[in-house]
Design a protein around this motif. Sequence first.
Motif, PDB file in Angstrom:
ATOM      1  N   UNK C 267       0.838  -1.202   0.000  1.00 40.29           N
ATOM      2  CA  UNK C 267       0.000   0.000   0.000  1.00 40.29           C
ATOM      3  C   UNK C 267       0.867   1.244   0.000  1.00 40.29           C
ATOM      4  N   UNK C 268       2.079   1.139   0.569  1.00 41.59           N
ATOM      5  CA  UNK C 268       3.011   2.264   0.505  1.00 41.59           C
ATOM      6  C   UNK C 268       3.348   2.601  -0.933  1.00 41.59           C
ATOM      7  N   UNK C 269       3.542   1.568  -1.764  1.00 40.79           N
ATOM      8  CA  UNK C 269       3.904   1.786  -3.165  1.00 40.79           C
ATOM      9  C   UNK C 269       2.875   2.688  -3.861  1.00 40.79           C
ATOM     10  N   UNK C 270       1.590   2.392  -3.622  1.00 39.06           N
ATOM     11  CA  UNK C 270       0.568   3.174  -4.327  1.00 39.06           C
ATOM     12  C   UNK C 270       0.196   4.447  -3.591  1.00 39.06           C
ATOM     13  N   UNK C 271       0.926   4.736  -2.528  1.00 38.61           N
ATOM     14  CA  UNK C 271       0.770   6.035  -1.872  1.00 38.61           C
ATOM     15  C   UNK C 271       1.815   7.021  -2.368  1.00 38.61           C
ATOM     16  N   UNK C 272       2.708   6.549  -3.294  1.00 39.72           N
ATOM     17  CA  UNK C 272       3.744   7.443  -3.798  1.00 39.72           C
ATOM     18  C   UNK C 272       3.139   8.455  -4.768  1.00 39.72           C
ATOM     19  N   UNK C 273       3.826   9.579  -4.866  1.00 41.85           N
ATOM     20  CA  UNK C 273       3.283  10.693  -5.643  1.00 41.85           C
ATOM     21  C   UNK C 273       3.947  10.878  -6.997  1.00 41.85           C
ATOM     22  N   UNK C 274       4.511   9.823  -7.579  1.00 43.72           N
ATOM     23  CA  UNK C 274       5.107   9.979  -8.904  1.00 43.72           C
ATOM     24  C   UNK C 274       4.057  10.485  -9.889  1.00 43.72           C
ATOM     25  N   UNK C 280      -2.243   3.670 -11.131  1.00 42.70           N
ATOM     26  CA  UNK C 280      -3.161   4.559 -10.421  1.00 42.70           C
ATOM     27  C   UNK C 280      -4.318   5.005 -11.308  1.00 42.70           C
TER      28      UNK C 280
END
Lengths: 310, 310, 310, 310, 310
Positions: C267-274, C280
């Motif tokens: 879930x951390x991975x898809x909380x990134x703001x790239x 996403x």
Amino acid sequence: TSLKHPDELKNFLEPEYRYWLNLSGIQEIDLVKAVCDKLNMHNLIIDSILDFAQVSKFQEFENNYYFSISSLMATSTLELEYEQISFVLGEDYLVTFQEKVGDHFNHIRDRIREGLGIIRDRSCDYLLCLLLEAILDDYQKTIEKLEVSESEINSFDLELDPSPQVLREIETHKVRVDQIKRALISLREIFLKIEREKPKLIQTKHLKYYVELKDFTISLIDNCDRLTSRLESASNLFFSIQSHRMNQVMKILTVISSIFIPLSFLVGVYGMNFNYMPELQWRWGYFVLIGVMLTLIISMIIYFRKKKWI
Amino acid sequence: TSLKHPDELKNFLEPEYRYWLNLSGIQEIDLVKAVCDKLNMHNLIIDSILDFAQVSKFQEFENNYYFSISSLMATSTLELEYEQISFVLGEDYLVTFQEKVGDHFNHIRDRIREGLGIIRDRSCDYLLCLLLEAILDDYQKTIEKLEVSESEINSFDLELDPSPQVLREIETHKVRVDQIKRALISLREIFLKIEREKPKLIQTKHLKYYVELKDFTISLIDNCDRLTSRLESASNLFFSIQSHRMNQVMKILTVISSIFIPLSFLVGVYGMNFNYMPELQWRWGYFVLIGVMLTLIISMIIYFRKKKWI
Amino acid sequence: TSLKHPDELKNFLEPEYRYWLNLSGIQEIDLVKAVCDKLNMHNLIIDSILDFAQVSKFQEFENNYYFSISSLMATSTLELEYEQISFVLGEDYLVTFQEKVGDHFNHIRDRIREGLGIIRDRSCDYLLCLLLEAILDDYQKTIEKLEVSESEINSFDLELDPSPQVLREIETHKVRVDQIKRALISLREIFLKIEREKPKLIQTKHLKYYVELKDFTISLIDNCDRLTSRLESASNLFFSIQSHRMNQVMKILTVISSIFIPLSFLVGVYGMNFNYMPELQWRWGYFVLIGVMLTLIISMIIYFRKKKWI
Amino acid sequence: TSLKHPDELKNFLEPEYRYWLNLSGIQEIDLVKAVCDKLNMHNLIIDSILDFAQVSKFQEFENNYYFSISSLMATSTLELEYEQISFVLGEDYLVTFQEKVGDHFNHIRDRIREGLGIIRDRSCDYLLCLLLEAILDDYQKTIEKLEVSESEINSFDLELDPSPQVLREIETHKVRVDQIKRALISLREIFLKIEREKPKLIQTKHLKYYVELKDFTISLIDNCDRLTSRLESASNLFFSIQSHRMNQVMKILTVISSIFIPLSFLVGVYGMNFNYMPELQWRWGYFVLIGVMLTLIISMIIYFRKKKWI
Amino acid sequence: TSLKHPDELKNFLEPEYRYWLNLSGIQEIDLVKAVCDKLNMHNLIIDSILDFAQVSKFQEFENNYYFSISSLMATSTLELEYEQISFVLGEDYLVTFQEKVGDHFNHIRDRIREGLGIIRDRSCDYLLCLLLEAILDDYQKTIEKLEVSESEINSFDLELDPSPQVLREIETHKVRVDQIKRALISLREIFLKIEREKPKLIQTKHLKYYVELKDFTISLIDNCDRLTSRLESASNLFFSIQSHRMNQVMKILTVISSIFIPLSFLVGVYGMNFNYMPELQWRWGYFVLIGVMLTLIISMIIYFRKKKWI
């Protein structure tokens, strides 16, 4: 009276007297040799007196007996100080050789000087008996000191992680008690030999006193055994407390991790940036999640309570 | 004098002399056999000399006695080097058989050559007594070496995780001390047998010296026991330090996890993307949260301080 | 009858009677001395009676025998209370010296008063035998108390982390049993000596009763051994349960960490703001991820089930 | 010569010969009984031969002696194979009963057949002595095999977590050595009995050989003791390595957790969505934070280095 | 024949018969007393029969011998059932007193009834010998049962965390074996006493059978020792497996934490909301990061593989 030179001895060594000669400082080899020669001692006695071997023994020679007694006294730091005391018992004399200026026999010397008690009227073997008892008394004091110190060590605080320093003390104590016990066992052997062989230089009416000394020694050995078993208990307890502490630390880690790691996962889920996540749009989503998390926390706490962890 | 060939022996074996024959290198079987035959030894003696069994024993034969003595010497790396030394004591001769060119008896040989002391004037059984004492002296040196090395091992650094290598050394030491002790016990048996049976080839006036050797052996055994109990202490201490280290590692892990895992959860909460989260709009929300977290950290630290973990 | 003053004794000490004198409170030294003098006891007996050394012994004197017997009774808190009881057996008298007003011998005194049984008709050595049996009975009661208490301790709850307090109790029990055993061993020595030497003040027909007492003592020692081995089992079990608890705590921590730490990462991975993260934008990205995570959780649980952890 | 039927025995049992009868396969009860009857053996001997009790014993009967000797040989997998060998020694005969077709005595049989050595000229008790020595030689080989295998086990790799399988092997070894030792002790008892009682069927000139066998047995027992103490060392070492491994695993976990858990918290802080968080607006905020985190990592690593963890 | 009333005894007690009287249920005190009186037994015998003390003993009285034998039999749940069996051996009678209706002696009774074997022709001491052997046979069966059950316990599954329940069973077994061993030791003492003192009521030609019983007892004691050492092995193994399990659990936790905690940190970094974070704007930033993380995971796995953790 204290003598300065071996030649002065001559005056004392008159056959009609019973006398006790107490030599301190067997480092002065010449003095020791002079005394021994004057009293016609066997070569082996002289060798043994000057030798520092740490064994108690009793040897019968033609016209005298040789006793070599180990004394162990505890200093204030509970270090054991070793001293070898030699006794030569003749028909009408008793000579003692000490390494240090003696503090074992002061009260006996005082009683002789003051003419107290029955010491003056008895023969040398009775005096020897008193001197040996004095040494055993010193052993008893040493054991008592160790017992006091053992009690202090054994009163662990069950809730603190004990330092290995404590175990080191316990182990050092064990080694000391063991040393005392072995010294006492070789003393007991001597008294047993006297009881069994009834040597002729020891008067029959005084034999009972030596048997008393044997019983005293046995009771001291018994004390050593008791102390050893208590020290072993202390060491077992020490290890158990170490494990117990570990268990408690692990429990706290596990409780905290078990509660917060799942929660962190949950909040992580809603920190994701997917374009379409229906819960995020709900009006009460945030509060519902908080409710869910509180429920989780409470049920976790109930679970750990039931397991008696907190 | 050193001989090259067994035939040269003939000149020596004249009945009117007392002599000591010291053979090194029992690998040269022929030489050994020749000497034994010349001196009319029993077959069993020859077998025993050439056999490498590691036991000390004392056997009486018709006209001579056979002693087989184990010697254990520590090399510089504290390896125990085993050597079997055989003695044959006759009425007017003493023959020693060594595996290696001997370094046990040098000082005695020197004293005989220089005609010092009373050795020359005494009989062979007295010489034997001196040789046995030399072997016991070597045992004593070995035990002292082990004691020195034990002290080094036992001075653990209580704050470091000890490597199992240390325990391996302790255990190897224990095995060595045990081996020495058992060798000494079989020596003691020999001296006890001599004291008890008073064999006729040993002169009565020399018996006391053998009793002295027995006492010496007993005191060496005592030293072994003391060393063993110290090594057992060291091994206990070793395990305790291992546990103690573990406890400390676990405490650090627990302290750090307990402080930061809940905090991570908190910041995770405000990283969520719910559309409606009132705290996020508050002007001072961020600073209030930082305040809350600092309070949490400080109270955690106080808690762990009280528990004596940090 | 109870006496107030030593002088009253005179009336009793008529040679034609057999009598039993029971003195409680050896603190009243003068009284003890007066009695002893009246009965012509040896000096050593008086010393021993007044001495508090904790050894059982049996000494033969010219016209009487001295027995010093240790008694250990458990109080309600299982503390061991020590008492030294002295017996002096003469041809026609038996004197007992107790530290406290005796509760050992009440039933025997009652039986004598009431003239029951064969006690009145027998000699003093038979009475002594009964008194010694009473002391052994007290030992038996003490051992039984300890056995009951041991059973309570040994019924650990296998699922709870045991407190070191329990181990402390086990260890204290061990020390107590050990103390009782050693007291009984010195009693056995006394009975063995009587069986072997058949002292003349004990009638031949009563010797069998002393042999019975020896057998009784041996069976009590046996009970002590059994109790000790049970306590050692309890202590082993204690340590095992500690380890077992630790294992279980660690398993829970590991299961929870192993499941949620990887998920938190995901879930951390898809909380990134790239700016460019294709997942996403996907319509079903969020639900696919939830599916992946559920699969992970289920396979983890199956894995731990197979390992028998949960 | 090998016989097929008991009746053939008759020819052999002529009084004027000395003979050795070697029966393998005591399962053929009839044969055994026939032989025993022919030689007038006591009922108890026959019972003992056919009984499979695992004790070594030596019994004197009116006109012969019965020896029951346990033999333990290690198979290639170090399993101990037990065999009971019975000897009946008469004045001019020696009968041996083996369970299996014997491999103990081959070389002796060969030497007799070839008429080598002094075996043919000696009496049966000398032959018995040789046979017993052969059994002891087999014990020695077994102990040597176990020693070799012990060395392999004891060469732990200190850096690997040892499997309990290794401990199981150590413990199995201990049980085996213990079994051998107890078998040897009962053999020693037999030789001690012979030495002490000097039974008349054993010639005085051969007694010394039995004493030799006793010494051999004692040296084998000594080897067993040494092996046991080495195995106990190995088992201690095993537990220490287990703990050491655990310590190392825990250290790695603690180091990684201690470094990354606080950092994760920090990055979590700046992942929060508060409307007003001043640091987020700063131009160099991100790089300052990276600098702070690097400093943290480096100081952590220095700290753990100092603690000797990595 | 079974009797209902003591008076019926009179008919049997004719001097010209040899007879065996087997009384079950010593609870019927009157019956026991009547029988004893009829046979002129000493008071002490009656006391001992009615007493439930758990010791084996052998006492010689003027015209008969008293044997008190402890019997321990394992029930199906391996509980040890204790029974005290008393034997009174007179010149021409043997009386046995059992607590329960006996199941020890059935086969012997059957053989007497059927007139089989040599029992009928022999004297009472031979019968006693057979009865004692029957009791020893029961001991042997009990030991064998315990051995079977020990094998089951000892076959641990090395890969499962063992429950303390297993250790409890091991410890209970130890206590049981210990109890049996001590019972057997006191039996051995009886047989040793008979062998040494050769009591006159036991015929010389039957003495050998008692020596056989002694050897049997010794071999049973030996079995107990072997069983004990195997149980100690099992208990060591148990603790080792506990530690091993812990090590494995810790390894899994450490592997998972070490891999995912750093990765979580990394993704946390790019979840931060700093206004200026250059990597976020890069086109391939996300994919580069995924590459970096995969590299990390793979190198971690290679590292743990090398350490033999997974």
